[in-house]
Design a protein around this motif. Sequence first.
Motif, mmCIF file in Angstrom:
data_model
loop_
_atom_site.group_PDB
_atom_site.id
_atom_site.type_symbol
_atom_site.label_atom_id
_atom_site.label_comp_id
_atom_site.label_asym_id
_atom_site.label_seq_id
_atom_site.Cartn_x
_atom_site.Cartn_y
_atom_site.Cartn_z
ATOM 1 N N PHE A 131 -10.885 -2.027 -2.319
ATOM 2 C CA PHE A 131 -12.252 -1.498 -2.385
ATOM 3 C C PHE A 131 -12.647 -0.857 -1.055
ATOM 4 O O PHE A 131 -13.317 0.185 -1.026
ATOM 5 C CB PHE A 131 -13.218 -2.625 -2.741
ATOM 6 C CG PHE A 131 -14.624 -2.162 -3.006
ATOM 7 C CD1 PHE A 131 -14.879 -1.141 -3.904
ATOM 8 C CD2 PHE A 131 -15.695 -2.758 -2.355
ATOM 9 C CE1 PHE A 131 -16.174 -0.711 -4.159
ATOM 10 C CE2 PHE A 131 -16.995 -2.340 -2.596
ATOM 11 C CZ PHE A 131 -17.237 -1.313 -3.500
ATOM 12 N N THR A 132 -12.220 -1.463 0.046
ATOM 13 C CA THR A 132 -12.477 -0.887 1.368
ATOM 14 C C THR A 132 -11.822 0.484 1.496
ATOM 15 O O THR A 132 -12.418 1.423 2.034
ATOM 16 C CB THR A 132 -11.947 -1.818 2.479
ATOM 17 O OG1 THR A 132 -12.565 -3.102 2.362
ATOM 18 C CG2 THR A 132 -12.237 -1.241 3.859
ATOM 19 N N VAL A 133 -10.601 0.596 0.990
ATOM 20 C CA VAL A 133 -9.898 1.885 1.007
ATOM 21 C C VAL A 133 -10.668 2.915 0.182
ATOM 22 O O VAL A 133 -10.762 4.089 0.562
ATOM 23 C CB VAL A 133 -8.464 1.725 0.471
ATOM 24 C CG1 VAL A 133 -7.797 3.090 0.306
ATOM 25 C CG2 VAL A 133 -7.637 0.853 1.403
ATOM 26 N N ALA A 134 -11.242 2.480 -0.938
ATOM 27 C CA ALA A 134 -12.011 3.398 -1.784
ATOM 28 C C ALA A 134 -13.239 3.926 -1.042
ATOM 29 O O ALA A 134 -13.532 5.127 -1.077
ATOM 30 C CB ALA A 134 -12.433 2.687 -3.070
ATOM 31 N N VAL A 135 -13.951 3.024 -0.365
ATOM 32 C CA VAL A 135 -15.121 3.445 0.412
ATOM 33 C C VAL A 135 -14.691 4.389 1.533
ATOM 34 O O VAL A 135 -15.303 5.444 1.754
ATOM 35 C CB VAL A 135 -15.856 2.222 1.004
ATOM 36 C CG1 VAL A 135 -17.010 2.678 1.894
ATOM 37 C CG2 VAL A 135 -16.379 1.316 -0.106
#
Length: 219
Positions: free
Chosen positions: A100-104
């Motif tokens: 999810f951090t990578v997505a942000v």
Amino acid sequence: MKKQLYLNLMYSKWIWMMGGIMIVINLLAAFSQSLINLQPFMPFVNLLNLIVMVYTISSIQNIHTLITKNDSHHFLYSLPIRKTDILKADYIYHALMLVFTVAVFSTYVIIGHDYHLYYGLVMIMGASLIMMSIYLIIFANSWLDSAILRYIIYFLPLFIIYMFHFMPLNNTVIHNIDLGIGWDIYRFVLPFIVLGAGIIVYAASYLYGRKKIVKSDIV
């Protein structure tokens, strides 16, 4: 395991909401910059992204802190669930939060097309896996104590990487500074070595923790 994972998701739904809102803001900024001048707002957007990703990358610690503040850990340990499933859920949850951090982060870099920053992110992800392995194993028996100390131990290596890899990486690429092959290895190769080491340590720590639970019934 599903019950514990669901519990983690419920306790962190506000972090998921923050991340979702940040993704929308980043996409709006990326696709509207041809219409309006976003430069005056970029320092604010940068700060928001940093804050959100600090929370997403340390979400499991926030959950543990929140649980202990309202004594929900008593309810947690009364659930009909095996301790190995609790451990497995925490490991899976942190991996999900890294994704999810990578997505942000991905929606952030498209604003300025700063794709070289992915190398810095890879380095931070690898370090996060290593430090979270230490957190979930060493502090598994005492996560009710010294929350501030655990935050410091977890974030200190990440902060060092941010200051001495992420920022120099960005500055040297933006200003097209060539410092030789050694610096290129440091900027572009070392992150993948750290990530590979992080994945190995993360998997090994899970197996170690699972074995320890089976032997001593301690989490």
